[in-house]
Design a protein around this motif. Sequence first.
Motif, PDB file in Angstrom:
ATOM      1  N   ASP A  24       0.717  -1.010  -0.039  1.00 43.79           N
ATOM      2  CA  ASP A  24      -0.042   0.071   0.015  1.00 43.79           C
ATOM      3  C   ASP A  24       0.838   1.131   0.152  1.00 43.79           C
ATOM      4  N   GLY A  25       0.659   2.226  -0.791  1.00 47.08           N
ATOM      5  CA  GLY A  25       1.390   3.638  -0.950  1.00 47.08           C
ATOM      6  C   GLY A  25       1.752   3.766  -2.285  1.00 47.08           C
ATOM      7  N   THR A  26       2.788   4.497  -2.506  1.00 40.97           N
ATOM      8  CA  THR A  26       3.313   5.014  -3.738  1.00 40.97           C
ATOM      9  C   THR A  26       4.671   4.693  -4.000  1.00 40.97           C
ATOM     10  N   THR A  27       5.064   4.725  -5.295  1.00 35.21           N
ATOM     11  CA  THR A  27       6.447   4.141  -5.570  1.00 35.21           C
ATOM     12  C   THR A  27       7.385   5.702  -5.780  1.00 35.21           C
ATOM     13  N   PRO A  28       8.370   5.514  -5.952  1.00 34.69           N
ATOM     14  CA  PRO A  28       9.113   6.778  -6.331  1.00 34.69           C
ATOM     15  C   PRO A  28       8.902   7.014  -7.764  1.00 34.69           C
ATOM     16  N   ALA A  29       9.436   8.259  -8.248  1.00 36.41           N
ATOM     17  CA  ALA A  29       9.346   8.565  -9.740  1.00 36.41           C
ATOM     18  C   ALA A  29      10.368   7.567 -10.607  1.00 36.41           C
ATOM     19  N   ALA A  30       9.635   6.921 -11.204  1.00 39.45           N
ATOM     20  CA  ALA A  30      10.398   5.877 -12.174  1.00 39.45           C
ATOM     21  C   ALA A  30       9.651   5.623 -13.746  1.00 39.45           C
ATOM     22  N   ARG A  31      10.405   5.536 -14.534  1.00 36.60           N
ATOM     23  CA  ARG A  31       9.584   5.416 -15.981  1.00 36.60           C
ATOM     24  C   ARG A  31       8.784   4.322 -15.924  1.00 36.60           C
ATOM     25  N   PHE A  32       9.327   3.008 -15.311  1.00 36.54           N
ATOM     26  CA  PHE A  32       8.683   1.731 -15.270  1.00 36.54           C
ATOM     27  C   PHE A  32       9.086   0.965 -14.029  1.00 36.54           C
ATOM     28  N   TRP A  33       8.399   0.230 -13.354  1.00 35.72           N
ATOM     29  CA  TRP A  33       8.564  -0.713 -12.300  1.00 35.72           C
ATOM     30  C   TRP A  33       8.121  -2.033 -12.437  1.00 35.72           C
ATOM     31  N   THR A  34       8.478  -2.868 -11.661  1.00 40.80           N
ATOM     32  CA  THR A  34       8.000  -4.183 -11.428  1.00 40.80           C
ATOM     33  C   THR A  34       8.145  -4.599  -9.871  1.00 40.80           C
ATOM     34  N   LEU A  35       7.040  -5.645  -9.523  1.00 38.35           N
ATOM     35  CA  LEU A  35       7.325  -5.985  -8.006  1.00 38.35           C
ATOM     36  C   LEU A  35       7.000  -7.407  -8.169  1.00 38.35           C
ATOM     37  N   VAL A  36       7.815  -8.342  -7.748  1.00 38.66           N
ATOM     38  CA  VAL A  36       7.941  -9.848  -8.126  1.00 38.66           C
ATOM     39  C   VAL A  36       8.033 -10.495  -6.835  1.00 38.66           C
ATOM     40  N   PRO A  37       7.025 -11.135  -6.297  1.00 45.14           N
ATOM     41  CA  PRO A  37       7.300 -12.427  -5.400  1.00 45.14           C
ATOM     42  C   PRO A  37       8.133 -13.410  -5.680  1.00 45.14           C
ATOM     43  N   VAL A  38       9.542 -13.698  -5.088  1.00 50.53           N
ATOM     44  CA  VAL A  38      10.229 -14.762  -5.386  1.00 50.53           C
ATOM     45  C   VAL A  38      10.582 -15.540  -4.169  1.00 50.53           C
ATOM     46  N   ALA A  39      11.077 -16.864  -4.556  1.00 49.64           N
ATOM     47  CA  ALA A  39      11.567 -17.741  -3.415  1.00 49.64           C
ATOM     48  C   ALA A  39      12.959 -17.087  -2.864  1.00 49.64           C
ATOM     49  N   PRO A  40      13.168 -17.364  -1.548  1.00 50.72           N
ATOM     50  CA  PRO A  40      14.420 -17.044  -1.205  1.00 50.72           C
ATOM     51  C   PRO A  40      15.803 -17.892  -1.787  1.00 50.72           C
ATOM     52  N   GLY A  41      16.791 -17.131  -1.750  1.00 55.81           N
ATOM     53  CA  GLY A  41      17.765 -17.941  -2.275  1.00 55.81           C
ATOM     54  C   GLY A  41      17.935 -17.754  -3.780  1.00 55.81           C
TER      55      GLY A  41
END
Length: 183
Positions: A86-103
């Motif tokens: 929840d919230g805002t992202t900093p100024a960027a032309r493009f962004w991604t958010l990926v859930p990943v396995a640790p390691g």
Amino acid sequence: MLLVALLVGFGLSWYALSDGRLFGAIEIGPWSAWRDVGVPAPDPYTRAFIARSGALELGASEGIQFIATTDSDNRRLDRACRYRIDGTTPAARFWTLVPVAPGDGAPITRENGPTDFHSARLSRAGDGSVELYVSKTLSPQNWLEITGDGAFDLVLTLYDTSSLSGVGADVAALPSIIREACA
């Protein structure tokens, strides 16, 4: 005395290479990033982190990658729980958010489904903020279904951003990660 010196020396070296947030990384809430990754002459701790991780990192002008292993209340991210980013992202032309396995960093999303959130494929509030859900169970609006059991990490990559570039530059805010419910 020699044994204590060796334990402290090797212990601090291991910490600097594995976590190292006290040495070369920055932390903003649950998010952490290595500021000097991609610059021509990174500090020794950043160089060691890059060498140990073996990852192909973005150049300083290309972007920056933040990783969250805990929620905003400092609890380890768990696949049995539903999280709201929840919230805002900093100024960027493009962004991604990926859930990943640790390691290994492999995506943990369902097969044949979307693997990530990105700035061009989601609904936003009137003020530009986002409300994203990561969980195994159906959630409203922007939802990414994850699979498996155990811990996971969230990787937020900002591409072509002015955040953290230049003298005195800083990220104003990153989204909070709120645990809503656990199975």
